[in-house]
Design a protein around this motif. Structure first.
Motif, PDB file in Angstrom:
ATOM      1  N   ILE A 138       0.873  -1.183   0.000  1.00 42.24           N
ATOM      2  CA  ILE A 138       0.000   0.000   0.000  1.00 42.24           C
ATOM      3  C   ILE A 138       0.908   1.231   0.000  1.00 42.24           C
ATOM      4  O   ILE A 138       1.666   1.456   0.956  1.00 42.24           O
ATOM      5  CB  ILE A 138      -0.931   0.024   1.231  1.00 42.24           C
ATOM      6  N   ILE A 139       0.830   2.020  -1.065  1.00 42.78           N
ATOM      7  CA  ILE A 139       1.753   3.138  -1.235  1.00 42.78           C
ATOM      8  C   ILE A 139       0.985   4.463  -1.240  1.00 42.78           C
ATOM      9  O   ILE A 139       0.065   4.652  -2.054  1.00 42.78           O
ATOM     10  CB  ILE A 139       2.551   2.994  -2.549  1.00 42.78           C
ATOM     11  N   PRO A 140       1.338   5.388  -0.330  1.00 38.00           N
ATOM     12  CA  PRO A 140       0.722   6.723  -0.355  1.00 38.00           C
ATOM     13  C   PRO A 140       1.175   7.476  -1.606  1.00 38.00           C
ATOM     14  O   PRO A 140       2.372   7.532  -1.908  1.00 38.00           O
ATOM     15  CB  PRO A 140       1.269   7.395   0.915  1.00 38.00           C
ATOM     16  N   GLU A 144       0.713  15.058  -6.982  1.00 37.92           N
ATOM     17  CA  GLU A 144       0.825  15.073  -8.447  1.00 37.92           C
ATOM     18  C   GLU A 144       0.383  13.758  -9.095  1.00 37.92           C
ATOM     19  O   GLU A 144       0.142  13.691 -10.306  1.00 37.92           O
ATOM     20  CB  GLU A 144       2.256  15.406  -8.891  1.00 37.92           C
ATOM     21  N   LEU A 145       0.260  12.698  -8.270  1.00 34.28           N
ATOM     22  CA  LEU A 145      -0.238  11.423  -8.783  1.00 34.28           C
ATOM     23  C   LEU A 145      -1.671  11.154  -8.323  1.00 34.28           C
ATOM     24  O   LEU A 145      -2.167  10.034  -8.437  1.00 34.28           O
ATOM     25  CB  LEU A 145       0.677  10.273  -8.340  1.00 34.28           C
ATOM     26  N   GLY A 146      -2.318  12.183  -7.793  1.00 41.82           N
ATOM     27  CA  GLY A 146      -3.728  12.073  -7.433  1.00 41.82           C
ATOM     28  C   GLY A 146      -3.999  11.952  -5.952  1.00 41.82           C
ATOM     29  O   GLY A 146      -5.151  11.961  -5.524  1.00 41.82           O
ATOM     30  N   GLY A 172       3.136   6.055 -13.059  1.00 40.42           N
ATOM     31  CA  GLY A 172       3.772   6.770 -14.175  1.00 40.42           C
ATOM     32  C   GLY A 172       5.258   6.476 -14.248  1.00 40.42           C
ATOM     33  O   GLY A 172       5.717   5.357 -14.037  1.00 40.42           O
ATOM     34  N   GLU A 173       6.030   7.534 -14.519  1.00 42.63           N
ATOM     35  CA  GLU A 173       7.492   7.409 -14.607  1.00 42.63           C
ATOM     36  C   GLU A 173       8.086   7.768 -13.251  1.00 42.63           C
ATOM     37  O   GLU A 173       8.544   8.887 -13.030  1.00 42.63           O
ATOM     38  CB  GLU A 173       8.041   8.338 -15.706  1.00 42.63           C
ATOM     39  N   THR A 178      11.186   8.304  -4.089  1.00 44.48           N
ATOM     40  CA  THR A 178      11.049   7.593  -2.818  1.00 44.48           C
ATOM     41  C   THR A 178       9.660   7.859  -2.255  1.00 44.48           C
ATOM     42  O   THR A 178       9.218   9.009  -2.185  1.00 44.48           O
ATOM     43  CB  THR A 178      12.114   8.047  -1.805  1.00 44.48           C
ATOM     44  N   PHE A 179       8.972   6.795  -1.884  1.00 53.98           N
ATOM     45  CA  PHE A 179       7.643   6.901  -1.291  1.00 53.98           C
ATOM     46  C   PHE A 179       7.754   6.517   0.182  1.00 53.98           C
ATOM     47  O   PHE A 179       8.196   5.423   0.515  1.00 53.98           O
ATOM     48  CB  PHE A 179       6.661   5.967  -2.012  1.00 53.98           C
TER      49      PHE A 179
END
Length: 249
Positions: A138-140, A144-146, A172-173, A178-179
């Protein structure tokens, strides 16, 4: 290798008889060379496993081409062995080494070892995760990615990171990004929370001819406790894989 040295690798010790038989059979089937240490590094014989017979608790190895060395092996009655399988170093001790005949030629026979030790740099050793009912990361997502979070099925896991599939191309790209605060829910073990840095990505074609993007990630600032849970999960996957192999054997 002395018992005191083997004890340093207790976490990597294999004690399940089914797993041990499965490992020995894989070593034999892949014709992996085995270094047999008779009296330490000064007396080494390179051999191979010819047969594994769990019903009689024996395995058969090729004998040394050196007659004097064979006499020393039989006189010692026990040897230490080292080999590798899928880039993993494996060590075990053989007891009750004696002469036998195998397919018309002289050979060596020994008892199946009670334990084996697997040495591997786990940060580089990746274990495939289940395809059905996959483990999920699960990635926050940044604004910019919504924003919000996204869930991605894992492809593999190691103590250094994970790989996951982005079927909807939500990231995306993201190369090099880093998340923070990502969560990986490990079955029967619990959630692991860590940062993930995207280290590589490439597109793969799935069986349904759809394209998915595969991301390879490195753990960032993962705690010792979380890393321990990852290692526990990898160990469990290994045991399940070896049990399946033993069942097919």
């Amino acid at each position: 290798m002395a018992n005191s040295e083997l004890d340093n690798w207790h976490d990597y010790r294999v004690v399940s008889r089914r797993e041990i038989v499965a490992l020995l059979r894989q070593i034999a089937e892949k014709n992996q060379l085995v270094r047999m240490l008779v009296h330490g590094e000064a007396d080494v014989c390179v051999t191979s496993i010819l047969d594994v017979d769990p019903d009689n608790d024996t395995l058969v190895l090729d004998r040394s081409i050196d007659r004097d060395q064979n006499r020393r092996i039989l006189s010692a009655g026990k040897v230490s062995c080292e080999t590798s399988l899928d880039k993993i170093r494996i060590m075990f001790k053989l007891e009750n080494v004696r002469e036998t005949e195998y397919e018309g030629s002289n050979a060596l026979e020994a008892d199946i070892p009670e334990t084996m030790v697997r040495l591997q740099r786990r940060e580089f050793y990746r274990m495939a995760t289940p395809v059905t009912n996959p483990v999920r990361a699960i990635i926050p997502l940044p604004d910019e990615l919504g924003g919000g979070t996204a869930s991605f099925p894992l492809a593999d896991i190691s103590c250094g990171g994970i790989a996951f599939l982005d079927r909807e191309h939500q990231l995306g790209e993201a190369m090099g990004q880093t998340f923070e605060g990502c969560r990986i829910d490990l079955p029967d073990i619990g959630p692991v929370v860590t940062g993930l840095e995207i280290r590589n990505m490439f597109d793969v074609t799935l069986l349904n001819n759809k394209t998915s993007r595969r991301f390879g990630c490195m753990f960032v600032n993962i705690s010792r406790g979380n890393l321990s849970n990852v290692q526990r999960y990898i160990t469990r996957l290994e045991r399940e894989r070896n049990a399946r192999l033993a069942g097919l054997g």
